[in-house]
Write an enzyme that holds these catalytic residues in place. Structure first.
Site, PDB file in Angstrom:
ATOM      1  N   GLY A 109      -1.495  44.624 -29.168  1.00 12.24           N
ATOM      2  CA  GLY A 109      -0.585  45.750 -28.954  1.00 12.24           C
ATOM      3  C   GLY A 109       0.666  45.657 -29.817  1.00 12.24           C
ATOM      4  CB  VAL A 117       0.496  52.359 -22.854  1.00 12.97           C
ATOM      5  CG1 VAL A 117       0.370  53.390 -21.747  1.00 12.97           C
ATOM      6  CG2 VAL A 117      -0.729  52.402 -23.757  1.00 12.97           C
ATOM      7  N   GLY A 130      -4.419  38.509 -18.660  1.00 14.55           N
ATOM      8  CA  GLY A 130      -4.716  39.120 -17.368  1.00 14.55           C
ATOM      9  C   GLY A 130      -3.543  39.929 -16.856  1.00 14.55           C
ATOM     10  CE  LYS A 164       6.422  45.165 -23.663  1.00 14.69           C
ATOM     11  NZ  LYS A 164       6.073  43.769 -23.599  1.00 14.69           N
ATOM     12  CG  HIS A 172      -3.642  44.543 -20.746  1.00  4.11           C
ATOM     13  ND1 HIS A 172      -2.816  44.414 -19.663  1.00  4.11           N
ATOM     14  CD2 HIS A 172      -3.287  43.545 -21.604  1.00  4.11           C
ATOM     15  CE1 HIS A 172      -2.005  43.389 -19.831  1.00  4.11           C
ATOM     16  NE2 HIS A 172      -2.256  42.851 -20.994  1.00  4.11           N
ATOM     17  CD  GLN A 186       1.067  32.800 -24.794  1.00 10.81           C
ATOM     18  OE1 GLN A 186      -0.077  32.611 -25.189  1.00 10.81           O
ATOM     19  NE2 GLN A 186       1.592  34.023 -24.763  1.00 10.81           N
ATOM     20  CB  SER A 223       1.695  41.440 -17.161  1.00 12.65           C
ATOM     21  OG  SER A 223       0.594  41.844 -17.927  1.00 12.65           O
ATOM     22  NE  ARG A 224       6.928  37.362 -18.734  1.00 13.63           N
ATOM     23  CZ  ARG A 224       6.283  36.922 -19.834  1.00 13.63           C
ATOM     24  NH1 ARG A 224       6.062  37.751 -20.837  1.00 13.63           N
ATOM     25  NH2 ARG A 224       5.880  35.671 -19.932  1.00 13.63           N
TER      26      ARG A 224
HETATM   27  O1  PAF Z   1      -0.187  38.958 -25.732  1.00 13.97           O
HETATM   28  C1  PAF Z   1      -0.710  38.156 -24.930  1.00 13.97           C
HETATM   29  O2  PAF Z   1      -1.131  38.539 -23.832  1.00 13.97           O
HETATM   30  C2  PAF Z   1      -0.846  36.691 -25.306  1.00 13.97           C
HETATM   31  O3  PAF Z   1       0.246  36.261 -26.050  1.00 13.97           O
HETATM   32  C3  PAF Z   1      -2.159  36.368 -26.028  1.00 13.97           C
HETATM   33  C4  PAF Z   1      -2.262  37.060 -27.362  1.00 13.97           C
HETATM   34  C5  PAF Z   1      -3.341  36.763 -25.143  1.00 13.97           C
HETATM   35  C6  PAF Z   1      -2.249  34.854 -26.273  1.00 13.97           C
HETATM   36  O4  PAF Z   1      -2.185  34.118 -25.088  1.00 13.97           O
END
Ligand code: PAF
Length: 277
Positions: free
Chosen positions: A144, A173, A27, A146, A33, A57, A183-184
């Site tokens: 991506g 991008v 998200g 990135k 994205h 993660q 997102s950060r």
């Molecule tokens: O790249 C991400 O946004 C995350 O690491 C992923 C692949 C959705 C797994 O949580």
């Protein structure tokens, strides 16, 4: 656009569609994205997006609790690019209390670069992506460039486990000035955003030097380090690695990825550039 919050709901929606491309996300969606979603549409008639901030993660000192979760805005963005299915479960749906933990380990690829600084990160990524693949059953999954190490690890996971899923890389991008979209980036102040441009500048510098015939990556990394330090970035690593094995490359003779992880203030950013000598 169908939004499923549970595995059961998603599975019944999945049963209605054929070939499906998946864009897994956490998200806080941005143009990076959306470009992956548009790419997904070129590869399959139906596109699914998963939105799930995966706790496994994140390390104990990382930004899991403050990670942005603007679900309503995310759904609007998905709709705007024609996404068909959304899977947006909560943590209990993906990790019911008491469920046995499964770990997928690819040690050759996950103990270097990000893996060395974020122990357990790729085990968490592999765990959630494996679960998402089993629920969503995509024919194609887009990741991506990135997060190039993530892309490499997940491609290797799919290959090694003989999953019938095609992994398609999507281009990074960039914002005007070259900052890779993330997102950060929304954590950055205006001053930090300007200083962060040194990351891309140093990658482009390395690329131009390689294209001009320079081959010693260690010397180049020293210059890159200088460029980041001048902007008061706190460097985790600057590396030149083989795109497949992720082994360090000191004399460039073929494709090489220059990869950086650095903190600007309290925000940790990563970026990379594939250079073909
Ligand atoms: O790249 C991400 O946004 C995350 O690491 C992923 C692949 C959705 C797994 O949580």
């Amino acid at each position: 656009m169908k939004v499923a919050r549970t595995i059961k709901e998603f599975r019944s929606a999945r049963a209605e569609v054929g070939r499906l491309a998946l864009v897994p996300t956490m998200g806080a969606l941005h143009e990076g994205h959306l470009s992956l979603m548009r790419l997904a549409k070129e590869h399959a008639p139906q596109v699914a997006v998963s939105i799930f901030v995966n706790p496994t993660q994140f390390g104990p000192k990382e930004d899991f609790t403050k990670y942005p979760r603007p679900l309503v805005a995310d759904l609007e963005l998905c709709k705007s690019v024609g996404v068909d299915l959304i899977f947006a479960p909560d943590a209990r749906e993906m990790y019911p209390p008491g469920e046995a933990k499964v770990t997928i380990d690819l040690p050759e690829l996950t103990t270097v670069l990000e893996g060395a600084y974020r122990p357990g990160h790729f085990a968490g990524v592999c765990q959630i992506v494996a679960k998402l693949f089993n629920v969503i059953q995509p024919d194609i999954a887009i990741f991506g460039r990135k997060d190039f190490q993530q892309l490499r690890v997940l491609s290797a996971m799919v290959e090694s486990l003989n999953w019938p899923i095609e992994i398609v890389p999507g281009p990074t991008v960039r914002e005007p000035g070259g900052l890779a979209m993330s997102s950060r980036n929304r954590y950055l102040s205006a001053d930090e955003r300007t200083r962060a441009l040194a990351i891309n500048r140093s990658l482009v510098f390395a690329e131009s030097q390689i294209k001009a015939g320079r081959r010693d990556s260690d010397g180049l990394i020293q210059w890159m380090r200088q460029m980041l330090l001048e902007q008061r970035l706190d460097i985790d690593y600057i590396a030149a690695v083989d795109p497949n094995t992720l082994a360090a490359v000191s004399s460039v003779a073929g494709p090489v990825v220059f990869a950086i992880a650095a903190r600007v203030g309290s925000t940790r950013l990563i970026d990379n550039l594939l250079v073909d000598a």
